[in-house]
Design a protein around this motif. Structure first.
Motif, PDB file in Angstrom:
ATOM      1  N   GLY A  17       0.908  -1.018   0.053  1.00 55.52           N
ATOM      2  CA  GLY A  17       0.089  -0.050  -0.051  1.00 55.52           C
ATOM      3  C   GLY A  17       0.722   1.252   0.182  1.00 55.52           C
ATOM      4  O   GLY A  17       2.033   1.139   0.354  1.00 55.52           O
ATOM      5  N   GLU A  18       0.243   2.381  -0.470  1.00 59.55           N
ATOM      6  CA  GLU A  18       0.840   3.742  -0.009  1.00 59.55           C
ATOM      7  C   GLU A  18       0.215   4.569   1.004  1.00 59.55           C
ATOM      8  O   GLU A  18      -0.875   4.788   0.815  1.00 59.55           O
ATOM      9  CB  GLU A  18       0.532   4.378  -1.685  1.00 59.55           C
ATOM     10  N   SER A  43       7.073   5.122   4.770  1.00 57.51           N
ATOM     11  CA  SER A  43       7.650   5.198   3.473  1.00 57.51           C
ATOM     12  C   SER A  43       6.741   5.471   2.250  1.00 57.51           C
ATOM     13  O   SER A  43       5.764   4.787   2.194  1.00 57.51           O
ATOM     14  CB  SER A  43       8.272   3.739   3.235  1.00 57.51           C
ATOM     15  N   SER A 102      10.699   6.607  -1.853  1.00 58.15           N
ATOM     16  CA  SER A 102      11.219   5.237  -2.611  1.00 58.15           C
ATOM     17  C   SER A 102      11.410   6.159  -3.707  1.00 58.15           C
ATOM     18  O   SER A 102      10.754   6.611  -4.571  1.00 58.15           O
ATOM     19  CB  SER A 102       9.934   4.551  -2.829  1.00 58.15           C
ATOM     20  N   HIS A 153      14.661   5.124  -6.078  1.00 51.92           N
ATOM     21  CA  HIS A 153      14.794   4.093  -7.257  1.00 51.92           C
ATOM     22  C   HIS A 153      15.406   4.462  -8.395  1.00 51.92           C
ATOM     23  O   HIS A 153      15.637   3.949  -9.468  1.00 51.92           O
ATOM     24  CB  HIS A 153      13.726   3.243  -7.284  1.00 51.92           C
ATOM     25  N   ASN A 193      14.907  -7.384  -4.705  1.00 49.05           N
ATOM     26  CA  ASN A 193      14.149  -8.731  -4.183  1.00 49.05           C
ATOM     27  C   ASN A 193      13.463  -9.534  -5.511  1.00 49.05           C
ATOM     28  O   ASN A 193      12.424  -8.843  -6.046  1.00 49.05           O
ATOM     29  CB  ASN A 193      13.156  -8.526  -3.215  1.00 49.05           C
TER      30      ASN A 193
END
Ligand code: SAH
Length: 353
Positions: free
Chosen positions: A166-167, A198, A221, A223, A297
């Motif tokens: 979830g956000e 997060s 996040s 990235h 991952n």
């Protein structure tokens, strides 16, 4: 019937105090109930022995103490505990306990499914059904603590990371209610500095979060070091590109004085080049933030691969040499479904087959 009742775990101390006054009680009642709920961890109003019998009946009429139930469980050889919990409406959510030297962090799920659609993430395979209620997030913590007690462990949850499925900033108010309850010194008393949320980068909420007046932490996040790469893997970057995200993070820092953690998943051939490291250094320098490199991952649903350990360490060194604070994330539960959303994704897959 209990659906119509108010779930008492969903109320901050202030909200409970207001309700107690509404019931003709003194405000201290709220602290007394909090103590029963969170210090003594009772599971019924009848156990609240210093509350009069007649008022216990009033409480039972108005409130319930429903918690999620454990649907399946996995315990890793490194001690990581992953629970698939069932909510009152039958929805399933994951919650994970990770052991660090400094304590035990629970990774809390904030929504059933997720609408962020990040290309690399297993959680987003299942679209958002609904946001979790504050009591369902707090419930993850209470159920995990009871699970530890049942295992005869002395350990308890000491840290919270809202980094499960979830956000969280798509469910802002419930997340903040949950955090205030978990943080209350009369409740679970988890220190604000032990709590991290997060976000994929919901800019207006980053600003709001900075103004909450709590010493809670923010992780973003990231990235990718530029919009071109970020657009490829995170659709939210179209609404909030780096030209909006980075200033919001800086405003958050100015407002709260808290350093931000940038999470940076390392994916082979996508964001792990020397040029990416250089761009990342330039981007992060002015923000006072630090970088948490996350070895990707791998999940079966996509073709993203993790770079070699050498590459990850080389990238890390490059950041350090440029004066950026950076760490490589420790991995947990390698022998169970470690990646976010994998346990639930597998459950949903099996159900469909
Ligand atoms: N929506 C929030 C919180 C949930 S995701 C956010 O985006 O931050 C928590 C973190 O796990 C994010 O940094 C996310 O990008 C990362 N993540 C998702 N899938 C992953 C995977 N397969 N390997 C490593 N990290 C992953």
């Amino acid at each position: 019937m209990s659906q119509e009742k108010i779930n008492i775990y969903g109320l901050t101390l202030e909200q409970l105090a207001t309700q107690m006054v509404g019931l003709g009680q003194k405000t201290f009642r709220a602290k007394q109930l909090y103590s029963w709920l969170y210090k003594k961890d009772v599971s019924s109003f009848d156990q609240m022995s210093d509350v009069s019998l007649s008022f216990r009946e009033v409480l039972k009429e108005k409130y319930c103490l429903d918690l999620p139930t454990i649907f399946t469980e996995q315990v890793s050889s490194d001690g990581t505990i992953k629970l698939l919990l069932q909510l009152a409406d039958g929805q399933k959510v994951e919650t994970v306990l990770m052991r660090y030297i400094y304590g035990n962090a629970i990774c809390v799920t904030s929504e059933v499914g997720c609408n962020m659609s990040c290309a690399f993430c297993a959680s987003g395979l299942l679209k958002k059904v609904r946001g979790l209620k504050a009591e369902e997030m707090l419930g993850q913590l209470i159920v995990m603590n009871r699970y530890l007690i049942a295992r005869k462990e002395t350990a308890r949850v000491s840290h919270i990371v809202v980094m499960g499925t979830g956000e969280p900033f798509d469910n802002y108010d419930e997340v903040m209610t949950f955090i205030r309850t978990a943080n209350s010194q009369f409740g679970l008393d988890i220190g604000a500095r032990h709590i991290t949320v997060s976000t994929a980068g919901v800019v207006p909420k980053i600003i709001q979060y900075g103004k909450e007046g709590l010493q809670i932490n923010l992780a973003v996040s990231l990235h990718a070091p530029n919009d071109e790469i970020r657009n490829k893997i995170m659709p939210i970057n179209q609404a909030y590109p780096l030209t909006k995200l980075i200033p919001a993070v800086m405003e958050y820092y100015k407002e709260s004085g808290r350093e931000v953690t940038f999470e940076y998943i390392m994916i082979a051939g996508l964001n792990d080049s020397d040029a990416c490291a250089d761009e990342l250094i330039k981007l992060i320098k002015p923000t006072h933030g630090f970088i948490n490199l996350i070895p990707y991952n791998e999940v079966m649903e996509n073709s993203f691969r993790r770079p070699s350990n050498n590459r990850i360490h080389y990238f890390h060194d490059k950041l350090l040499q440029a004066g950026i604070k950076a760490t490589i994330r420790k991995e947990f539960g390698a022998d169970i479904d470690a990646a976010c959303g994998q346990l639930r994704a597998r459950y949903e897959r099996n159900k469909a087959n």
